[in-house]
Design a protein around this motif. Structure first.
Motif, short mmCIF file in Angstrom:
data_model
loop_
_atom_site.label_atom_id
_atom_site.label_comp_id
_atom_site.label_asym_id
_atom_site.label_seq_id
_atom_site.Cartn_x
_atom_site.Cartn_y
_atom_site.Cartn_z
N THR A 24 -37.39 -12.15 -38.68
CA THR A 24 -37.78 -13.45 -38.15
C THR A 24 -37.14 -14.57 -38.96
O THR A 24 -36.91 -14.42 -40.15
CB THR A 24 -39.31 -13.58 -38.18
N VAL A 26 -36.50 -17.50 -41.35
CA VAL A 26 -37.21 -17.80 -42.59
C VAL A 26 -37.10 -19.29 -42.88
O VAL A 26 -36.05 -19.90 -42.72
CB VAL A 26 -36.60 -16.99 -43.75
N ALA A 90 -46.04 -14.38 -34.25
CA ALA A 90 -46.55 -15.49 -35.06
C ALA A 90 -48.05 -15.63 -34.83
O ALA A 90 -48.50 -15.68 -33.68
CB ALA A 90 -45.84 -16.78 -34.69
N TYR A 103 -50.96 -20.58 -46.52
CA TYR A 103 -50.10 -19.46 -46.13
C TYR A 103 -50.97 -18.38 -45.49
O TYR A 103 -52.17 -18.26 -45.77
CB TYR A 103 -49.38 -18.84 -47.34
N ARG A 122 -45.32 -10.02 -43.44
CA ARG A 122 -44.74 -11.32 -43.16
C ARG A 122 -45.64 -12.38 -43.78
O ARG A 122 -46.86 -12.30 -43.68
CB ARG A 122 -44.61 -11.57 -41.65
N TRP A 124 -46.47 -16.33 -43.60
CA TRP A 124 -46.30 -17.50 -42.74
C TRP A 124 -46.74 -18.75 -43.47
O TRP A 124 -47.80 -18.79 -44.10
CB TRP A 124 -47.12 -17.33 -41.46
N ASP A 125 -45.88 -19.79 -43.38
CA ASP A 125 -46.18 -21.09 -43.99
C ASP A 125 -46.93 -21.92 -42.95
O ASP A 125 -46.35 -22.31 -41.92
CB ASP A 125 -44.86 -21.76 -44.38
N THR A 130 -43.58 -21.87 -39.92
CA THR A 130 -42.50 -20.87 -39.86
C THR A 130 -42.82 -19.69 -40.78
O THR A 130 -43.70 -19.77 -41.66
CB THR A 130 -41.17 -21.48 -40.32
N GLN A 131 -42.06 -18.62 -40.59
CA GLN A 131 -42.18 -17.49 -41.50
C GLN A 131 -41.45 -17.81 -42.79
O GLN A 131 -40.28 -18.20 -42.79
CB GLN A 131 -41.58 -16.23 -40.87
N SER A 133 -41.37 -15.57 -45.54
CA SER A 133 -40.83 -14.35 -46.15
C SER A 133 -41.25 -13.16 -45.31
O SER A 133 -42.22 -13.25 -44.53
CB SER A 133 -41.35 -14.19 -47.59
N GLY A 134 -40.55 -12.06 -45.46
CA GLY A 134 -40.91 -10.85 -44.75
C GLY A 134 -40.00 -9.70 -45.13
O GLY A 134 -38.79 -9.88 -45.23
#
Length: 434
Positions: A24, A26, A90, A103, A122, A124-125, A130-131, A133-134
């Motif tokens: 996804t 980042v 998401a 997060y 994953r 999510w911020d 948005t993502q 990290s993952g």
């Protein structure tokens, strides 16, 4: 998609652990926290949704437990907001924002056709939507706890901008029996107290275990029927060897940052001086020459300097000198006696034990003697050791009839026990295992 390679790529090669980024998009990585701004900060709220799949719940439970002791991250119970969340899509970030989360972590675990365990997460911020990290990891199921720690480190780094400390081990002295007949065994465990393994059987008394820079060897002192000796122990093979036989008493061996030397204190005729030994040639070099007690030496991270304790000024204080010897500068001038100095992995602070007014304190001080800060103080605290990210210090404290391990952050905001099966003393914190 952009994904920055990390030390985890190297970790992927260990134990059949394969790591790949999830796909996804980042975000650029906004951070909510500045860990260098002093102790006046608000921890980042991270909601952790229980991971889906076989074994997923135990992975997310490891992450939650780690973050409860992280000081800089506050894990939030996802509650009803986490029910039915699809790890591949998401999440409804507005729902988690209402919980105060900055997060959100989602993930799953399960066995593949080849029997190996695949775990993915994953991050999510919530603010950016948005993502952040993952990654996914494929490994032997026996490595599942390490995967939980590695994911914890990845999230900690993303949120704080600092390296993590969860995928590490602690060497310590396990103590059983009465005070008059105490059995001391060398032991090792994960930083959260899991996977305890004994490295000696308790026939001889052992003290001061210290990790090598690559975390594969320990140096320690052993007191048996013969004179005290300094040993090197390979943790994986169990092979051990005597570093050398020295006249008089030997104290406090510790590795150089490159792992090629050991610095220690040798006592002769009532005084103790510092020596370094080249582990390949076994050649020793005398570093101090005084009638005082010079002991507890520790290299700076770049190997150029040594801090140590000495009573050359009339009372125990901390000094700093070149790694090759020469003049030493006293850096501690506070009330009481200072001992067991240990240089931070970052080089910015030296941790110490201070005894004053009948109390034992663990503190930190800059190498130039400025910025002293007491982290904990009580009846008895001793033996600090640094986490590899330089943000936490572990030590031991005598309570309830014996020593126990504790950790605190460099601001002294909180203290946490480091669970051991019996009494535990003299901890040594490894580098990150990756």
């Amino acid at each position: 998609m952009q994904f920055t390679p990390s030390r985890r790529a190297a970790a992927a090669m260990l134990g059949g652990l394969a790591l790949t980024p999830l796909f996804t998009r980042v975000s650029s990585g906004q951070r909510y926290l500045d860990v260098h701004g002093g102790g006046n900060f608000t921890p980042v709220n991270v909601a952790i949704v229980p991971f889906a799949g076989d074994g997923g719940a135990s992975i997310s439970a490891i992450i939650v437990n780690n973050f409860k002791r992280s000081v800089f991250i506050n894990p939030i119970d996802a509650g009803a907001a986490g029910a039915g969340v699809n790890p591949d899509a998401a999440p409804n970030l507005a729902t988690f924002k209402a919980l105060g989360a900055q997060y959100v972590v989602v993930g799953r675990a399960g066995r593949g056709p080849d029997g190996r365990m695949k775990t993915e997460f994953r991050l999510w911020d919530v603010g950016a939507g948005t993502q952040a990290s993952g990654q996914q990891y494929v490994t032997d199921p026996n490595n599942s706890r390490r995967v939980g720690h590695i994911i914890s480190d990845a999230i900690f780094t993303k949120v704080t901008g600092e390296s993590g400390f969860f995928d590490t081990r602690i060497a310590f002295v396990d103590e059983t029996g009465s005070r008059q007949d105490r059995r001391k065994r060398l032991a090792i465990m994960d930083q959260d107290g899991a996977n305890v393994r004994y490295l000696t059987r308790g026939e001889d008394l052992v003290v001061t275990p210290r990790f090598s820079p690559n975390s594969q060897e320990l140096t320690y002192m052993s007191f048996g029927a013969e004179d005290p000796r300094v040993f090197l122990l390979n943790i994986d093979t169990g092979q051990r060897e005597v570093v050398g036989n020295f006249p008089g008493m030997t104290f406090s061996p510790r590795f150089s940052p490159d792992g090629q030397r050991v610095v220690m204190s040798l006592e002769q005729n009532g005084s103790a001086n510092l020596y370094s030994m080249d582990l390949r040639s076994r050649k020793t070099t005398r570093l101090t020459d005084s009638s005082a007690i010079d002991t507890s030496p520790c290299y700076s991270p770049d190997g150029s300097r040594i801090c140590f304790e000495s009573d050359r000024g009339g009372t125990q204080q901390i000094y700093v000198m070149s790694a090759g010897g020469g003049p030493a500068n006293r850096i501690s001038f506070g009330e009481g006696r200072y001992s067991t100095p240990v240089w931070s992995p970052k080089g910015d602070y030296i941790a110490f034990t201070r005894v004053a007014n009948g109390k034992f304190a663990i503190g930190v001080i800059k190498p130039d003697g400025s910025g002293q800060r007491i982290l904990v103080e009580s009846f008895h605290n001793e033996g600090p050791t640094w986490a590899p990210n330089g943000l936490f210090v572990m030590f031991f404290r005598n309570v309830n009839g014996g020593p126990h391990l504790f950790m605190t952050d460099i601001f002294g905001r909180a203290q946490f026990p480091a669970p051991t099966p019996n009494f535990g003393s003299d901890p040594s914190w490894s580098a990150l295992l990756g």
